[in-house]
Structures are given as C-alpha cells and as structure tokens.
Design a protein around this motif. Sequence first.
Motif, mmCIF file in Angstrom:
data_model
loop_
_atom_site.group_PDB
_atom_site.id
_atom_site.type_symbol
_atom_site.label_atom_id
_atom_site.label_comp_id
_atom_site.label_asym_id
_atom_site.label_seq_id
_atom_site.Cartn_x
_atom_site.Cartn_y
_atom_site.Cartn_z
ATOM 1 N N LYS A 157 0.848 -1.187 0.000
ATOM 2 C CA LYS A 157 0.000 0.000 0.000
ATOM 3 C C LYS A 157 0.885 1.239 0.000
ATOM 4 O O LYS A 157 1.814 1.357 0.798
ATOM 5 N N GLN A 159 0.832 5.661 -1.194
ATOM 6 C CA GLN A 159 0.372 6.873 -1.873
ATOM 7 C C GLN A 159 1.255 8.025 -1.403
ATOM 8 O O GLN A 159 1.227 8.404 -0.236
ATOM 9 N N GLN A 166 -2.558 5.761 -6.453
ATOM 10 C CA GLN A 166 -2.532 4.926 -5.253
ATOM 11 C C GLN A 166 -2.102 3.512 -5.602
ATOM 12 O O GLN A 166 -2.425 3.005 -6.678
ATOM 13 N N ARG A 168 -2.707 -0.217 -4.116
ATOM 14 C CA ARG A 168 -3.416 -1.052 -3.146
ATOM 15 C C ARG A 168 -2.568 -2.265 -2.833
ATOM 16 O O ARG A 168 -1.907 -2.831 -3.696
#
Length: 238
Positions: A157, A159, A166, A168
Amino acid sequence: IVFLQGSQFLYSTYGFTLLSAVVERVSGQKFTDYMLKMFRDLDMLSTVLDDNEAMIYNRARCYVYNKKGRLVNAPYVDNSYKWAGGGFLSSVGDLLKFGNALLYSYQAGQFKNTNGKFLPGYLKPDTVAMMWTPVPKTEVSWDRDGKYAMAWAVVEKKQQYGCCRQQRHYASHTGGAVGASSVLLILPEELDSEAIDTGLVAPPRGVIVSIICNMQSVSLNSTALKIAREFDKEKWAQ
C-alpha cells in the motif's frame, strides 16, 4: 553463482524443487503425499498431480502456437521432475479455496472481541504476513510495482501525494507451463478499526481472482488486477 546473495533477484522454478526436498526432510513424508494431504485439508479435491498416465476427469487439452503462428497441441511433457515447480493440475474453484484460506488466515488475527466464534486459520496470521513481506531488490516482471516475497509477488500500500496515484496492497502469482498459463491474485479488503473491534464482519474480506487458460505464454496478472479492482469498486459503491 549468478550474483552475490541479496544483490539481485532471479526467479527459478528449480528453487521450488529444492524447497520440496526441504519439505520432505522436515515432514518425513514424500513431497507429493504431503501436498495431497494438504489439498484435502483445504477441500481442494480437484487438485492432483499432473501425471500423464492417470485418467483425470475434465483434464483440459493444452495448446501452443507453432513457428507459423498456428495453434497446435502442446508437446508431451513429463512434470514429475519438478512437482513443486509446476507439477499440479487444479481448477479455478480450488484456487479460490486456496486464496480464501490464505486470506482468512491473514485476517483472522486482526479481529477482536469475537468470543471464539471464528475458527483459527490454516496458517498463523504472522506466517502469512511473513510470506507477504516483500524483499528489497526483487522487482517482478509481471508488475513493476511488485516485489518478490516468499513465493508471492506483493505490491505494498502506497500513496505519496494527495489526489494522485494509489497502490493497493495485494499478493499474486502467475503460472506458466507447456501449453497453459494461470494467475491467482488476492486483494485484501482494507478493514476499518470499528469493523475489526466489533466483529461486525467476518473474514475473509477482499477480492480473489483466479484465472487458468490452456494456452502458453499468456500474461494474466494485469487482467486479474483489473477484475479485482472492478469488484472492489463495486463493493465500496454499495
């Protein structure tokens, strides 16, 4: 020696063959016996050894393109020399069960105040977390955001900037054989603290995509990721 340990990464199917010898030494069983018992425990009843002589119900015929670009039957191959590195036949349903068992094991330890209503996972949560911990300098070929972990490619993860791209968290692995290609991708749901503390939801929570096709050299990871993201968006939109 190809390079110094920890300096570079090179995927090797034969590394899994070596790993199967470790499994035999630790378990005291033949690798194939050990794995078939594990598949029974996971209710993966359609997952079997890729034995050419055995009559296997619904075994698919595999295909390749020849030098002229024509579709032909895949050549004969004996996978018994590398059971661990590509010697099993399975189905999309069984791979989904495998993914669910891993995701359940990964998330079960996060849930609080469950009063023992959840059974333990097949693996300990810390074990799956360790398996999904990326190793530096191990960029995988099928997703440049991913690094290699313990037999899984993992995207963490991330950002860096607001309203920008982003990443994930997900774990996946592609498979390639003579005449066949596959992928298993696990996209865990990002659980909020209230859901975890109150036990309002039960594991496994997330999206799992399994694709198997009887064609050689088909790149499937990006397709699986697009499918997973669509289902993930649909879930959050409801």
